[in-house]
Scaffold this motif. Structure first.
Motif, PDB file in Angstrom:
ATOM      1  N   GLU A 417       0.834  -1.201   0.000  1.00 19.60           N
ATOM      2  CA  GLU A 417       0.000   0.000   0.000  1.00 19.60           C
ATOM      3  C   GLU A 417       0.873   1.257   0.000  1.00 19.60           C
ATOM      4  N   LEU A 420       2.227   1.733  -3.491  1.00 21.29           N
ATOM      5  CA  LEU A 420       1.229   2.324  -4.390  1.00 21.29           C
ATOM      6  C   LEU A 420       1.090   3.822  -4.146  1.00 21.29           C
ATOM      7  N   ASP A 424       1.875   6.851  -6.789  1.00 19.42           N
ATOM      8  CA  ASP A 424       0.917   7.905  -7.130  1.00 19.42           C
ATOM      9  C   ASP A 424       1.504   9.289  -6.864  1.00 19.42           C
ATOM     10  N   ARG A 542      -5.220  -5.378 -17.723  1.00 20.60           N
ATOM     11  CA  ARG A 542      -4.637  -4.049 -17.482  1.00 20.60           C
ATOM     12  C   ARG A 542      -4.732  -3.194 -18.743  1.00 20.60           C
ATOM     13  N   LEU A 561     -17.233  -7.313 -11.428  1.00 24.18           N
ATOM     14  CA  LEU A 561     -16.424  -6.106 -11.354  1.00 24.18           C
ATOM     15  C   LEU A 561     -16.590  -5.307 -12.638  1.00 24.18           C
ATOM     16  N   GLU A 564     -13.848   0.079 -13.293  1.00 21.54           N
ATOM     17  CA  GLU A 564     -13.179   0.676 -12.135  1.00 21.54           C
ATOM     18  C   GLU A 564     -12.849  -0.387 -11.094  1.00 21.54           C
ATOM     19  N   GLY A 565     -13.751  -1.347 -10.931  1.00 20.60           N
ATOM     20  CA  GLY A 565     -13.488  -2.425  -9.976  1.00 20.60           C
ATOM     21  C   GLY A 565     -12.318  -3.290 -10.391  1.00 20.60           C
ATOM     22  N   SER A 567      -9.851  -2.266 -12.265  1.00 21.85           N
ATOM     23  CA  SER A 567      -8.665  -1.428 -12.096  1.00 21.85           C
ATOM     24  C   SER A 567      -8.173  -1.445 -10.658  1.00 21.85           C
ATOM     25  N   ARG A 568      -9.104  -1.338  -9.700  1.00 21.82           N
ATOM     26  CA  ARG A 568      -8.716  -1.358  -8.285  1.00 21.82           C
ATOM     27  C   ARG A 568      -8.141  -2.712  -7.893  1.00 21.82           C
ATOM     28  N   ALA A 569      -8.749  -3.778  -8.381  1.00 22.74           N
ATOM     29  CA  ALA A 569      -8.257  -5.121  -8.043  1.00 22.74           C
ATOM     30  C   ALA A 569      -6.854  -5.343  -8.589  1.00 22.74           C
ATOM     31  N   GLN A 571      -4.522  -3.263  -9.044  1.00 24.37           N
ATOM     32  CA  GLN A 571      -3.478  -2.551  -8.315  1.00 24.37           C
ATOM     33  C   GLN A 571      -2.806  -3.444  -7.285  1.00 24.37           C
ATOM     34  N   TRP A 572      -3.530  -4.434  -6.788  1.00 22.67           N
ATOM     35  CA  TRP A 572      -2.999  -5.306  -5.738  1.00 22.67           C
ATOM     36  C   TRP A 572      -2.444  -6.608  -6.296  1.00 22.67           C
TER      37      TRP A 572
END
Length: 573
Positions: A417, A420, A424, A542, A561, A564-565, A567-569, A571-572
């Motif tokens: 985290e 990330l 950003d 991606r 998803l 946006e969902g 995309s968030r997933a 990231q991890w």
């Protein structure tokens, strides 16, 4: 270097000695002869199996790790090695048998500039004052004159260019067999292009200045690549004999394949070697770039082309781990619910870290396992112990020892985290391109701070690998719809693409057929091909997030998803 051969001696029908050397250094001043081999051959006849000798090294001399990797020769192999004198006497005897009454025998060597100093050193040391018995002709020099615009004229490139599958070219026997093959085809070209049929004519031709190199001329016809489809798909570069050199994917087959041939400078040697051998290209069109990527992964596993590095299946295996990472299994079964992991080292390093945090003895072996380094590159026990204290104080304060593994995994998630957030922040502060790290820069010396950073990276990597394994298990039974130029749908079952097609814009992804499968049942579908296929699918998701207008990924009956969902997933992951 000896008297001339008889004028008018035929290139095709005269016996030559094809020869090769392996050494521990670039020349006798910086290395020692390691292996030498040869074979008597004629361009007009098949050659016999080469003779080769491993050569005993002087006391105290070793084999550099790079040479071991290139040749496959280790110190243990030198038990059967011969003295340099014996190797030279055997070669001199073979040369005497091949010269047929002439003063010297003709030796063909590819890139003779390397072999000559070692041969001359052997002769000066063990030749007992006799004339040097070989007249050396460099097949690479001939190729540079015959084919001045060919991108590469190394041995592998030429063997493939002339239509054979080159061996791995590790040991002398491989180099010798390849040199004989190349010699046979060079003799044909010398006759065809210049009417050169004798050694006397060859010597005169080699005495002339070498022609200047112009632009690269590739064997693959330009018209063939300009006629390729413009849509997505998979392409395969082929040798003249039909062997697959390389498999790639493309959003536009014509554009991607032609991009290989536009650049004339600063092209990687390995790429030029491959293009030297590519005589044709075949393609398989697909309905989307995503489907091309999945097909590419499977095709590489099926054919194992030499010039593909990623996505090959050889010498790779998955592993599964117990909940505390302490034990692992090569196959999924009860008691090993974590995985699949692409490398056992990830599991072993994390388990060893937990062990030393619980007070296990700090040995060099344990430190190497935790840091995944070789003993010669490991920090001292004292340095590691101090770094371990720093890591514990910074990352594990407030955590109990009873649930150390789960605590560490939460630390790994927290570190991810932070990464990330830092990424950003950098993106917001500056759009400038970060400087490229210098290559071949030695890592800094170990200190307690570097040890602590390495332990953080170990923890982050284990947590990330666990999350990715869970994601891939979810992805093994899924359905996907995305909208770009068209609205496309895919269904994945047991990690394989089982259905694809265009759908209406208001369609939602169907419930995956295997959505009710438990984790263990999902894990059982995994092998290296499945793992890579789902990693490729993740990479394509991606891309779709950035390129598609809308997308939906269904991972279960109720778990859907949107863009946006996803995309968030990701990231991890």
């Amino acid at each position: 270097m000896g008297g001339p051969l008889i004028d008018g001696c035929s290139l095709r029908d005269t016996t030559v000695i094809a020869l090769d050397c392996q050494s521990t250094g670039a020349n006798p001043a910086h290395g020692h002869l390691l292996e030498i081999g040869w074979v008597a051959a004629r361009a007009s006849q098949p050659a016999a199996a080469p003779t080769s000798f491993l050569v005993r090294l002087p006391d105290g001399a070793g084999i550099p790790s790079r040479v071991q990797a290139l040749t496959g020769i280790a110190m243990a192999d030198l038990v059967a090695a011969v003295e340099p004198r014996c190797a030279w006497e055997a070669l001199a005897k073979a040369a005497a048998a091949a010269r047929n009454g002439d003063a010297t025998a003709l030796a063909i060597v590819h890139h003779a500039q390397f072999e000559k100093p070692f041969l001359q050193h052997l002769h000066e040391t063990h030749g007992a004052g006799a004339p040097f018995p070989l007249e050396i002709i460099c097949t690479r020099e001939i190729a540079q004159r015959l084919l001045p615009n060919l991108p590469r004229r190394g041995l592998s490139a030429l063997v493939g260019y002339f239509g054979a599958t080159p061996p791995m070219l590790r040991r002398c026997s491989d180099h010798i067999s390849a040199t004989v093959w190349v010699w046979r085809h060079l003799v044909e070209l010398l006759d065809k292009q210049f009417g050169i049929r004798t050694f006397d004519a060859l010597r005169q031709w080699l005495a002339n200045p070498r022609p200047g190199k112009r632009c690269h001329e590739y064997p693959l016809p330009r018209a063939m690549r300009l006629a390729l489809p413009r849509g997505p798909g998979v392409y395969r570069f082929l040798r003249r004999n039909g062997d697959i050199l390389y498999i790639g994917k493309a959003a536009s087959l014509r554009q991607r394949v032609n991009s290989y041939f536009r650049k004339q400078t600063r092209v990687p040697d390995r790429l030029l070697e491959m293009l030297t051998q590519a005589h044709s290209v075949e393609t398989t069109t697909t309905s989307s770039a995503l489907e091309a990527a999945l097909l590419e992964s499977d095709e590489i596993k099926k054919h194992s082309p030499r010039y593909n590095v990623a996505l090959r299946g050889e010498n790779r295996s998955l592993c599964f781990a117990s909940t505390d990472f302490s034990t692992q299994s090569p196959v999924p079964e009860r008691g090993f619910p974590l995985g699949p992991f692409p490398a056992a080292a990830i599991v072993t390093a994390f388990a060893e870290l937990c062990s030393v945090l619980r007070g296990a003895e700090l040995t060099t072996e344990a430190i190497c396992s935790v840091l995944t380094v070789r003993p010669e590159n490991a920090p001292s026990v004292e340095c590691f112990a101090q770094g371990l204290l720093y890591f514990r104080a910074e990352c594990l304060a407030g955590f109990g020892a009873d649930a150390l593994e789960s605590s560490l995994l939460r630390v790994g998630d927290s570190l991810w985290e932070q990464r990330l957030a830092e990424r950003d922040r950098q993106d917001e502060e500056s759009a400038e391109e970060l400087p490229t790290p210098e290559k071949d820069v030695a890592p800094p010396a170990w200190d307690s701070s570097r040890v602590a950073r390495a332990l953080k990276e170990n923890t982050l990597r284990a947590a990330h690998a666990k999350r990715r394994a869970e994601w891939l298990c979810d992805l093994s039974e899924c359905s996907l719809i995305w909208r770009g130029d068209e609205c496309r749908s895919l269904i994945i079952e047991q990690g394989k693409l089982v259905q694809a097609g265009n759908v209406d814009e208001d369609t939602m992804p169907p419930v995956p057929p295997g959505q009710a499968k438990a984790t263990l049942e999902r894990q059982r579908c995994f092998d290296i091909a499945t793992y890579d296929r789902l990693v490729v699918l993740t990479a394509e998701l991606r891309r779709l997030v950035s390129e598609s207008t809308q997308m939906w990924l269904r991972l279960g009956r109720e778990r859907v998803l949107d863009k946006e969902g996803v995309s968030r997933a990701l990231q991890w992951i």
